[in-house]
Design a protein around this motif. Structure first.
Motif, PDB file in Angstrom:
ATOM      1  N   GLU A   5       0.824  -1.208   0.000  1.00  0.00           N
ATOM      2  CA  GLU A   5       0.000   0.000   0.000  1.00  0.00           C
ATOM      3  C   GLU A   5       0.855   1.253   0.000  1.00  0.00           C
ATOM      4  O   GLU A   5       0.557   2.242  -0.694  1.00  0.00           O
ATOM      5  N   GLU A   6       1.955   1.217   0.750  1.00  0.00           N
ATOM      6  CA  GLU A   6       2.850   2.382   0.808  1.00  0.00           C
ATOM      7  C   GLU A   6       3.517   2.621  -0.535  1.00  0.00           C
ATOM      8  O   GLU A   6       3.658   3.770  -0.988  1.00  0.00           O
ATOM      9  N   ARG A   7       3.901   1.548  -1.216  1.00  0.00           N
ATOM     10  CA  ARG A   7       4.505   1.694  -2.543  1.00  0.00           C
ATOM     11  C   ARG A   7       3.500   2.264  -3.538  1.00  0.00           C
ATOM     12  O   ARG A   7       3.846   3.108  -4.370  1.00  0.00           O
ATOM     13  N   GLU A   8       2.251   1.782  -3.467  1.00  0.00           N
ATOM     14  CA  GLU A   8       1.238   2.309  -4.373  1.00  0.00           C
ATOM     15  C   GLU A   8       1.025   3.801  -4.140  1.00  0.00           C
ATOM     16  O   GLU A   8       0.859   4.576  -5.084  1.00  0.00           O
ATOM     17  N   THR A   9       1.063   4.246  -2.860  1.00  0.00           N
ATOM     18  CA  THR A   9       0.914   5.659  -2.541  1.00  0.00           C
ATOM     19  C   THR A   9       2.078   6.464  -3.105  1.00  0.00           C
ATOM     20  O   THR A   9       1.895   7.547  -3.685  1.00  0.00           O
ATOM     21  N   GLN A  10       3.305   5.936  -2.957  1.00  0.00           N
ATOM     22  CA  GLN A  10       4.480   6.624  -3.485  1.00  0.00           C
ATOM     23  C   GLN A  10       4.424   6.710  -5.009  1.00  0.00           C
ATOM     24  O   GLN A  10       4.769   7.744  -5.597  1.00  0.00           O
ATOM     25  N   VAL A  11       3.990   5.632  -5.650  1.00  0.00           N
ATOM     26  CA  VAL A  11       3.890   5.626  -7.107  1.00  0.00           C
ATOM     27  C   VAL A  11       2.863   6.644  -7.578  1.00  0.00           C
ATOM     28  O   VAL A  11       3.078   7.394  -8.533  1.00  0.00           O
ATOM     29  N   TRP A  14       4.287  10.075  -7.254  1.00  0.00           N
ATOM     30  CA  TRP A  14       5.328  10.316  -8.274  1.00  0.00           C
ATOM     31  C   TRP A  14       4.703  10.578  -9.641  1.00  0.00           C
ATOM     32  O   TRP A  14       5.108  11.495 -10.360  1.00  0.00           O
ATOM     33  N   LEU A  15       3.677   9.794  -9.990  1.00  0.00           N
ATOM     34  CA  LEU A  15       3.003   9.990 -11.278  1.00  0.00           C
ATOM     35  C   LEU A  15       2.317  11.355 -11.327  1.00  0.00           C
ATOM     36  O   LEU A  15       2.337  12.040 -12.357  1.00  0.00           O
ATOM     37  N   LYS A  16       1.710  11.768 -10.210  1.00  0.00           N
ATOM     38  CA  LYS A  16       1.063  13.083 -10.181  1.00  0.00           C
ATOM     39  C   LYS A  16       2.086  14.187 -10.348  1.00  0.00           C
ATOM     40  O   LYS A  16       1.840  15.203 -11.020  1.00  0.00           O
ATOM     41  N   THR A  34       3.069  -2.192  -9.923  1.00  0.00           N
ATOM     42  CA  THR A  34       3.483  -1.334  -8.800  1.00  0.00           C
ATOM     43  C   THR A  34       4.972  -1.450  -8.555  1.00  0.00           C
ATOM     44  O   THR A  34       5.662  -0.448  -8.299  1.00  0.00           O
ATOM     45  N   GLU A  35       5.497  -2.673  -8.621  1.00  0.00           N
ATOM     46  CA  GLU A  35       6.934  -2.895  -8.420  1.00  0.00           C
ATOM     47  C   GLU A  35       7.745  -2.175  -9.494  1.00  0.00           C
ATOM     48  O   GLU A  35       8.757  -1.521  -9.203  1.00  0.00           O
ATOM     49  N   GLU A  42      12.101   5.389  -7.996  1.00  0.00           N
ATOM     50  CA  GLU A  42      13.344   5.451  -7.227  1.00  0.00           C
ATOM     51  C   GLU A  42      14.510   5.889  -8.104  1.00  0.00           C
ATOM     52  O   GLU A  42      15.326   6.733  -7.699  1.00  0.00           O
ATOM     53  N   ARG A  43      14.585   5.326  -9.282  1.00  0.00           N
ATOM     54  CA  ARG A  43      15.661   5.729 -10.187  1.00  0.00           C
ATOM     55  C   ARG A  43      15.514   7.185 -10.588  1.00  0.00           C
ATOM     56  O   ARG A  43      16.501   7.924 -10.711  1.00  0.00           O
TER      57      ARG A  43
END
Length: 278
Positions: A5-11, A14-16, A34-35, A42-43
């Motif tokens: 869930e945290e990764r999905e929030t970060q993604v 980032w997309l926004k 998501t991965e 991150e990159r």
């Protein structure tokens, strides 16, 4: 490892940030996507950080260069009371050319000790470039020759393919013609077979002897041929006896008996054939 869930929030954040006011393209949200997007974010973050550090370093160097230039300008003004603004048009042009040359050669200053190594390096690079250009030119000539040979080979192959297709078309037409002929012969064979069978049935209904059927006549013809073949050695043997001095009357009797037997077989076969024709 961070929760999904945290990764999905970060993604999503980032997309926004990447698309800004533009709508974010639709994509299937699953652990795999998501991965991948998290890895890309991150990159991207690392790259942005590196770019920021480089920009800040360049800003710092530019500030240092400006400070050093101001210091040198002030020093020049204090020592000889000289300012670039006091130069003539030609002097300003020469000074600008000197500065542009220093920038192009990437020298640390405009001294002769900096220009000579830079020019030497530039000359060496020029010679290496010319040498590389000659190698590339030779390689291109080889490639052109190979290309020409390949084009010629391709043309020959195309001609061969056309000939093969024409030959295949002709052979296909022959095969179709033979197939049609074979079908025609099969149909005729079936027609003749049914005709013979019908004729035999008609003759059988009229009381014809079964021995006069087509198959019986064929069998008799084959038997006659075998008998004729069997009589050949007998005739040769008889001819050898004729060369001797036997009892003439007895020999004539045997010959007459053999002739009568042969005539009887031929007459019987002829009679049956004639009856079949009727």
């Amino acid at each position: 490892m961070e929760p999904l869930e945290e990764r999905e929030t970060q993604v999503a954040a980032w997309l926004k940030k990447i698309f800004g006011d533009h709508p974010i393209p639709q994509y299937e949200v699953n652990p795999r996507t998501t991965e991948i997007l998290h890895h890309l974010s991150e990159r991207n973050r690392v790259r942005d950080r590196d770019v920021y550090l480089v920009v800040e370093d360049l800003k710092q160097k530019a500030s240092e260069y400006e400070s050093e230039a101001k210091y040198l300008q002030d020093l020049l003004m204090e020592s000889v009371n000289f300012s670039p603004a006091n130069l003539s048009t030609t002097g300003s042009r020469y000074l600008n050319a000197l500065v542009d040359s220093s920038v192009a050669l990437e020298t640390k200053d405009t001294s002769l000790a900096s220009f000579i190594p830079a020019v030497n390096d530039l000359t060496s690079n020029l010679f290496r470039t010319k040498s590389k250009s000659e190698e590339i030119k030779i390689e291109l000539e080889k490639l052109e020759k190979n290309l020409t040979a390949t084009l010629v080979l391709e043309k020959c192959l195309q001609e061969d393919v056309k000939k093969a297709e024409l030959h295949q078309s002709i052979e296909r037409a022959k095969v179709d013609n033979r197939r049609q002929n074979m079908d025609f012969l099969k149909a005729k064979s079936e027609e003749f077979r049914f005709g013979i069978k019908a004729a035999e049935e008609q003759l059988s209904a009229r009381g014809m002897d079964a021995s006069l059927s087509h198959q019986s006549l064929v069998a008799l013809s084959e038997k006659l041929a075998r008998l004729k073949q069997q009589t050949i050695p007998l005739k040769k043997k008889l001819e050898s006896y004729l060369d001797l001095m036997p009892n003439p009357s007895l020999a004539r009797v045997k010959i007459e008996e053999a002739k009568r037997e042969l005539d009887s077989i031929e007459a019987e076969l002829t009679r049956r054939v004639d009856m079949m024709e009727l």
